[in-house]
Scaffold this active site. Structure first.
Site, short mmCIF file in Angstrom:
data_model
loop_
_atom_site.label_atom_id
_atom_site.label_comp_id
_atom_site.label_asym_id
_atom_site.label_seq_id
_atom_site.Cartn_x
_atom_site.Cartn_y
_atom_site.Cartn_z
N ARG A 1 56.40 -1.68 99.89
CA ARG A 1 56.08 -0.26 99.89
C ARG A 1 55.40 0.14 98.60
O ARG A 1 55.79 -0.30 97.52
CB ARG A 1 57.36 0.56 100.07
CG ARG A 1 57.88 0.53 101.48
CD ARG A 1 59.23 1.17 101.60
NE ARG A 1 59.36 2.45 100.92
CZ ARG A 1 60.39 3.25 101.07
NH1 ARG A 1 61.36 2.92 101.91
NH2 ARG A 1 60.46 4.38 100.41
N ARG B 1 62.12 9.15 92.30
CA ARG B 1 62.82 9.34 93.59
C ARG B 1 64.31 9.56 93.36
O ARG B 1 64.94 10.36 94.06
CB ARG B 1 62.55 8.14 94.50
CG ARG B 1 61.11 8.13 95.03
CD ARG B 1 60.67 6.76 95.50
NE ARG B 1 61.41 6.28 96.64
CZ ARG B 1 61.47 5.00 97.01
NH1 ARG B 1 60.82 4.08 96.29
NH2 ARG B 1 62.14 4.64 98.06
P1 AMP Z 1 62.22 6.82 102.38
O1 AMP Z 1 61.61 5.72 103.18
O2 AMP Z 1 63.33 7.53 103.11
O3 AMP Z 1 62.65 6.39 100.98
O4 AMP Z 1 61.07 7.93 102.18
C1 AMP Z 1 59.88 7.63 101.49
C2 AMP Z 1 59.20 8.92 101.06
O5 AMP Z 1 58.86 9.70 102.22
C3 AMP Z 1 60.06 9.85 100.22
O6 AMP Z 1 60.05 9.51 98.83
C4 AMP Z 1 59.40 11.21 100.50
O7 AMP Z 1 58.18 11.34 99.79
C5 AMP Z 1 59.06 11.09 101.98
N1 AMP Z 1 60.19 11.55 102.83
C6 AMP Z 1 60.93 10.78 103.68
N2 AMP Z 1 61.87 11.51 104.29
C7 AMP Z 1 61.73 12.77 103.83
C8 AMP Z 1 62.44 13.99 104.06
N3 AMP Z 1 63.49 14.04 104.90
N4 AMP Z 1 62.03 15.09 103.38
C9 AMP Z 1 60.98 15.06 102.54
N5 AMP Z 1 60.29 13.95 102.26
C10 AMP Z 1 60.65 12.80 102.89
#
Ligand code: AMP
Length: 219
Positions: free
Chosen positions: A161, A172
């Site tokens: 990623r 994050r």
């Molecule tokens: P993740 O795979 O859950 O770590 O998500 C990767 C990125 O996607 C995050 O750092 C956010 O930029 C965006 N993202 C994912 N889920 C959400 C959410 N529920 N609300 C806002 N941004 C999100």
């Protein structure tokens, strides 16, 4: 059964969500996976989201709530969902309750994967996935049985990623602390929150989640 997995990036939400799908016949709804699919497809939403994701910030509540709303309404989600990466803000948590209530449904349990933040950067920086089937691997903790070949599908190409680098991970984590961790008391007040030590091995975490679900949710 409708479940939420909560925890900072790298806590193991995706890994555990995939296991819950198989065990309880649920649909995994990962907003991160959905956004990455939009980015890969080059849609307008994906182009707008990419910059925000690469910076480790949150995509707007409205965009995320619309995306999840459409998926929860699909027939495949009728049996229940495991939410991974959603909700991430108080507004998302409240919108989710309203969406489920409109269908006569509710959240049955919220599992918090509690982890030691110092270990997360190493965990996240080493992870990668099979480009074909999405199976997850790690440079230190989980190598494929045969180097360069996916255990699950035999694929030979892997992806990392864009936001899994040390600098973005710190952003994050800060976003998790300031915007997502504050929703834990919301679920605690509803007696839905269960805490699992996410520093244990993936199998031990799965066993702990199974135990919680067996003891707190009627069959
Ligand atoms: P993740 O795979 O859950 O770590 O998500 C990767 C990125 O996607 C995050 O750092 C956010 O930029 C965006 N993202 C994912 N889920 C959400 C959410 N529920 N609300 C806002 N941004 C999100």
């Amino acid at each position: 059964m409708n479940l939420i997995l909560l925890g900072p990036p790298g806590a193991g939400k995706g890994t555990q969500a995939k296991r819950l799908v198989d065990r309880y016949s649920l649909v995994q709804l990962s907003t991160g996976d959905m956004l990455r699919a939009e980015v890969a497809a080059g849609t307008a939403l994906g182009r707008a989201a990419k910059q925000i994701m690469d910076a480790g910030k949150l995509v707007s509540d409205g965009t995320i709530i619309d995306m999840i709303g459409a998926r929860i309404a699909e027939p495949a989600a009728r049996n229940g969902v495991v939410l991974d990466g959603f909700p991430r803000t108080q507004a998302q948590a409240q919108a989710l309750d309203a969406m489920l209530a409109a269908r006569g449904k509710k959240i049955d349990a919220v599992i918090e994967l509690a982890v030691d933040e110092d270990a997360l950067v190493e965990r996240i920086a080493g992870r990668y996935a099979c480009a074909r089937c999405g199976a997850g691997y790690h440079d230190l903790f989980q190598l494929p049985r045969v180097q360069g070949v996916c255990d699950v599908c035999g694929g030979a190409s892997f992806t990392r990623r864009a936001d899994d680098n040390a600098e973005t991970v710190r952003d994050r984590l800060a976003v998790y602390r300031s915007q997502t961790a504050p929703i834990l008391p919301y679920y605690e007040a509803q007696h839905l929150l269960r805490r699992v030590d996410g520093m244990q091995s993936p199998d031990t975490v799965t066993a702990a989640i199974d135990h919680i679900l067996a003891s707190s949710i009627p069959a």
